[in-house]
Design an enzyme around this catalytic site. Structure first.
Site, short mmCIF file in Angstrom:
data_model
loop_
_atom_site.label_atom_id
_atom_site.label_comp_id
_atom_site.label_asym_id
_atom_site.label_seq_id
_atom_site.Cartn_x
_atom_site.Cartn_y
_atom_site.Cartn_z
N HIS A 31 -0.86 -54.31 28.72
CA HIS A 31 -1.31 -53.01 27.71
C HIS A 31 -2.45 -52.75 27.05
O HIS A 31 -2.04 -54.68 26.06
CB HIS A 31 0.15 -52.64 27.31
CG HIS A 31 -0.02 -50.74 26.42
ND1 HIS A 31 -0.86 -49.56 26.98
CD2 HIS A 31 -0.85 -50.97 25.65
CE1 HIS A 31 -0.92 -49.19 26.37
NE2 HIS A 31 -0.96 -49.49 25.33
N ALA A 63 -10.43 -60.41 26.45
CA ALA A 63 -8.72 -61.40 26.44
C ALA A 63 -7.33 -61.02 27.39
O ALA A 63 -6.69 -62.06 27.38
CB ALA A 63 -8.81 -60.93 24.28
N GLU A 64 -7.52 -59.47 27.43
CA GLU A 64 -6.46 -59.46 28.62
C GLU A 64 -6.56 -60.37 29.57
O GLU A 64 -5.39 -61.05 30.33
CB GLU A 64 -6.68 -58.17 28.87
CG GLU A 64 -6.67 -57.45 28.51
CD GLU A 64 -6.46 -55.78 28.61
OE1 GLU A 64 -5.81 -54.68 30.06
OE2 GLU A 64 -7.04 -54.20 27.87
N MET A 112 -1.05 -46.59 37.13
CA MET A 112 -0.82 -45.52 36.13
C MET A 112 0.12 -44.70 36.69
O MET A 112 -0.01 -43.64 36.68
CB MET A 112 -2.71 -44.78 36.76
CG MET A 112 -3.88 -45.41 36.04
SD MET A 112 -3.89 -46.19 34.47
CE MET A 112 -3.97 -44.82 33.31
C1 GRF Z 1 -6.61 -52.49 31.34
O1 GRF Z 1 -6.82 -52.21 30.18
C2 GRF Z 1 -4.90 -52.68 30.94
O2 GRF Z 1 -4.41 -53.39 30.25
C3 GRF Z 1 -4.61 -51.15 31.31
O3 GRF Z 1 -5.28 -50.89 32.41
C4 GRF Z 1 -7.03 -51.33 32.52
C5 GRF Z 1 -7.11 -52.12 33.87
O4 GRF Z 1 -7.53 -52.52 34.24
N1 GRF Z 1 -2.93 -51.38 31.35
P1 GRF Z 1 -8.23 -53.53 35.44
O5 GRF Z 1 -8.28 -52.50 36.14
O6 GRF Z 1 -7.11 -54.74 34.85
O7 GRF Z 1 -9.90 -53.63 35.28
#
Ligand code: GRF
Length: 217
Positions: A111, A175-176, A92
């Protein structure tokens, strides 16, 4: 095969880090994680890294006077830990243009939207407010502008009429966890070539997975 030595940068729970740790645990995977760095000491992802036997470091941004000083500390820690490549996974902090230039084309970010739509914070709230029927996630190379850069992998996720941001976030997160390992694999294998603002993928078999359709999301 030499594996690409990656650092993963986090600020929070680290579920995408977990997906990358699991992919990299496979000996045939073309990348390995050599460092996990957080700007917050309380990031849950640090425990995930330690449990996987990966070296961790905390660089608290509040201890530095400005972005350049923080970026310089981060740069030296990453080099000291042997990183060749960086995956941002819920990190962040904005990285300055000098840092991004120093790691040119060697930083990926994930993202939770279909970029270039809904950049910045609260992407799920933005998608719901816009009334779009589909959302998703994007893994892209990092440029100095926020949530900008050549796209490697995207996945599409449906938005249901009764969705709220929390339910949508959970669906997108699944999906991520599929997209990030796939994108890192494509990059580490040299199958994702940057051509201006775009990424050109070769036609090797695994590249078919770069768009995950709504049914599978
Ligand atoms: C995810 O949704 C990612 O896309 C965004 O921040 C979130 C991080 O989640 N950039 P995590 O810490 O990987 O669980």
């Amino acid at each position: 095969m030499a594996r690409l030595k990656c650092a993963v940068l986090i600020s929070g729970r680290g579920s995408n880090l977990q997906a990358l740790l699991e992919a990299c645990a496979e000996p045939a995977f073309p990348a390995e994680i050599v460092a996990v760095v957080s700007n917050r000491a309380d990031a849950g992802g640090l425990e995930r890294a330690s449990a996987a036997g990966i070296a961790t470091r905390v660089i608290d941004h509040r201890e530095y006077e400005g972005r350049d000083a923080f970026d310089a500390a981060l740069d030296s820690v990453l080099r000291e830990m042997g990183s060749e490549f960086i995956c941002l996974a819920g990190f962040m902090r904005l990285l300055g243009s000098a840092f991004v230039a120093a790691w040119s084309d060697r930083i990926l970010n994930i993202h939770p939207s279909l970029l270039p739509a809904f950049k910045g914070l609260d992407s799920h709230e933005q998608a719901l407010a816009a009334g779009v029927r589909l959302s998703g996630c994007t893994v892209h190379f990092v440029r100095a502008e926020l949530d900008d850069g050549p796209i490697v992998v995207q996945a599409v996720v449906p938005i249901h009429p009764d969705d709220n941001a929390e339910r949508l976030a959970a669906r997108v997160l699944e999906a991520e966890h599929r997209c990030y390992p796939l994108a890192l694999r494509l990059v580490a294998e040299g199958r994702a070539r940057i051509d201006g603002a775009r990424v050109v993928l070769d036609d090797a078999p695994g590249a078919k997975g770069v768009m995950i359709n709504p049914e599978s999301g």
